[in-house]
Motif scaffolding. Structure first.
Motif, PDB file in Angstrom:
ATOM      1  N   LEU A   1       1.503   5.724  10.510  1.00 40.72           N
ATOM      2  CA  LEU A   1       1.241   4.526   9.714  1.00 40.72           C
ATOM      3  C   LEU A   1       0.889   3.357  10.624  1.00 40.72           C
ATOM      4  O   LEU A   1      -0.092   2.644  10.393  1.00 40.72           O
ATOM      5  N   VAL A   2       1.643   3.167  11.687  1.00 39.68           N
ATOM      6  CA  VAL A   2       1.384   2.070  12.623  1.00 39.68           C
ATOM      7  C   VAL A   2       0.062   2.281  13.345  1.00 39.68           C
ATOM      8  O   VAL A   2      -0.692   1.331  13.566  1.00 39.68           O
ATOM      9  N   ASP A   3      -0.251   3.526  13.696  1.00 36.56           N
ATOM     10  CA  ASP A   3      -1.536   3.807  14.331  1.00 36.56           C
ATOM     11  C   ASP A   3      -2.698   3.450  13.406  1.00 36.56           C
ATOM     12  O   ASP A   3      -3.730   2.942  13.855  1.00 36.56           O
ATOM     13  N   GLY A   4      -2.547   3.705  12.121  1.00 38.64           N
ATOM     14  CA  GLY A   4      -3.579   3.333  11.155  1.00 38.64           C
ATOM     15  C   GLY A   4      -3.751   1.830  11.045  1.00 38.64           C
ATOM     16  O   GLY A   4      -4.873   1.324  10.931  1.00 38.64           O
ATOM     17  N   ILE A   5      -2.650   1.097  11.107  1.00 36.66           N
ATOM     18  CA  ILE A   5      -2.728  -0.371  11.061  1.00 36.66           C
ATOM     19  C   ILE A   5      -3.403  -0.894  12.325  1.00 36.66           C
ATOM     20  O   ILE A   5      -4.264  -1.765  12.267  1.00 36.66           O
TER      21      ILE A   5
ATOM     22  N   SER B   1       0.852  -1.173   0.000  1.00 38.84           N
ATOM     23  CA  SER B   1       0.000   0.000   0.000  1.00 38.84           C
ATOM     24  C   SER B   1       0.892   1.227   0.000  1.00 38.84           C
ATOM     25  O   SER B   1       1.987   1.202   0.553  1.00 38.84           O
ATOM     26  N   SER B   2       0.412   2.294  -0.630  1.00 35.37           N
ATOM     27  CA  SER B   2       1.212   3.521  -0.657  1.00 35.37           C
ATOM     28  C   SER B   2       0.286   4.731  -0.710  1.00 35.37           C
ATOM     29  O   SER B   2      -0.913   4.609  -0.912  1.00 35.37           O
ATOM     30  N   SER B   3       0.874   5.880  -0.558  1.00 36.31           N
ATOM     31  CA  SER B   3       0.099   7.120  -0.594  1.00 36.31           C
ATOM     32  C   SER B   3      -0.241   7.524  -2.021  1.00 36.31           C
ATOM     33  O   SER B   3      -0.918   8.525  -2.227  1.00 36.31           O
ATOM     34  N   LEU B   4       0.174   6.753  -2.999  1.00 40.16           N
ATOM     35  CA  LEU B   4      -0.155   7.028  -4.400  1.00 40.16           C
ATOM     36  C   LEU B   4      -1.485   6.401  -4.826  1.00 40.16           C
ATOM     37  O   LEU B   4      -1.974   6.680  -5.914  1.00 40.16           O
ATOM     38  N   GLU B   5      -2.063   5.566  -3.979  1.00 39.45           N
ATOM     39  CA  GLU B   5      -3.304   4.884  -4.331  1.00 39.45           C
ATOM     40  C   GLU B   5      -4.482   5.855  -4.308  1.00 39.45           C
ATOM     41  O   GLU B   5      -4.473   6.844  -3.592  1.00 39.45           O
ATOM     42  N   LYS B   6      -5.494   5.538  -5.098  1.00 42.03           N
ATOM     43  CA  LYS B   6      -6.647   6.424  -5.237  1.00 42.03           C
ATOM     44  C   LYS B   6      -7.465   6.531  -3.957  1.00 42.03           C
ATOM     45  O   LYS B   6      -8.115   7.533  -3.730  1.00 42.03           O
TER      46      LYS B   6
ATOM     47  N   VAL C   1       1.141  13.359   7.344  1.00 39.41           N
ATOM     48  CA  VAL C   1       0.859  12.516   8.508  1.00 39.41           C
ATOM     49  C   VAL C   1      -0.505  11.850   8.357  1.00 39.41           C
ATOM     50  O   VAL C   1      -0.667  10.660   8.638  1.00 39.41           O
ATOM     51  N   LYS C   2      -1.497  12.583   7.894  1.00 45.39           N
ATOM     52  CA  LYS C   2      -2.830  12.002   7.685  1.00 45.39           C
ATOM     53  C   LYS C   2      -2.805  10.983   6.548  1.00 45.39           C
ATOM     54  O   LYS C   2      -3.498   9.971   6.607  1.00 45.39           O
ATOM     55  N   GLN C   3      -2.025  11.250   5.518  1.00 47.63           N
ATOM     56  CA  GLN C   3      -1.879  10.280   4.438  1.00 47.63           C
ATOM     57  C   GLN C   3      -1.285   8.983   4.961  1.00 47.63           C
ATOM     58  O   GLN C   3      -1.719   7.898   4.591  1.00 47.63           O
ATOM     59  N   SER C   4      -0.291   9.088   5.829  1.00 47.36           N
ATOM     60  CA  SER C   4       0.342   7.895   6.391  1.00 47.36           C
ATOM     61  C   SER C   4      -0.658   7.084   7.194  1.00 47.36           C
ATOM     62  O   SER C   4      -0.664   5.851   7.140  1.00 47.36           O
ATOM     63  N   TYR C   5      -1.510   7.762   7.951  1.00 48.37           N
ATOM     64  CA  TYR C   5      -2.537   7.079   8.735  1.00 48.37           C
ATOM     65  C   TYR C   5      -3.492   6.320   7.807  1.00 48.37           C
ATOM     66  O   TYR C   5      -3.840   5.165   8.069  1.00 48.37           O
TER      67      TYR C   5
END
Length: 105
Positions: A94-98, A43-48, A56-60
């Motif tokens: 990113l870890v918080d989002g996971i 997964s990456s921040s380039l996805e739609k 920071v919000k993108q990483s989440y």
């Protein structure tokens, strides 16, 4: 330092590894099976699906997206490999989002 940490987590049969790469503008994460040397999910921040917010919000959101993909494959315990990055800011987000999806790290 990176080799010392990976020595502890590589080769775990019951846990897969989350690897992260952070550039100046984007963040990338993938779940790797070290036994078979294959990337299962990425997964990456380039996805739609990822909204264009601050980094920071993108990483989440990337973390949440990766977590939902992992849930579809019934993965519930993972090991986080932060690599050379410090555990704060975008990497922590990113870890918080996971973790938001219910996956244990």
């Amino acid at each position: 330092m990176k080799k010392k940490f990976r020595k502890k987590i590589l080769g775990k049969k019951n846990r897969l590894r989350i690897s992260v790469f952070r550039s100046n503008k984007q963040i990338y994460a993938q779940i790797i099976d070290d036994i078979s040397s294959k990337t299962l999910i990425s997964s990456s921040s380039l996805e739609k699906e990822v909204k264009k917010n601050n980094k920071v919000k993108q990483s989440y959101e990337v973390g949440k997206l990766l977590g939902f993909k992992a849930k579809k494959l019934n993965l519930d315990k993972l090991v986080f490999d932060k690599g050379k990055y410090l555990y704060h800011g975008r990497v922590k987000s990113l870890v918080d989002g996971i973790r938001h999806t219910g996956i244990k790290i």
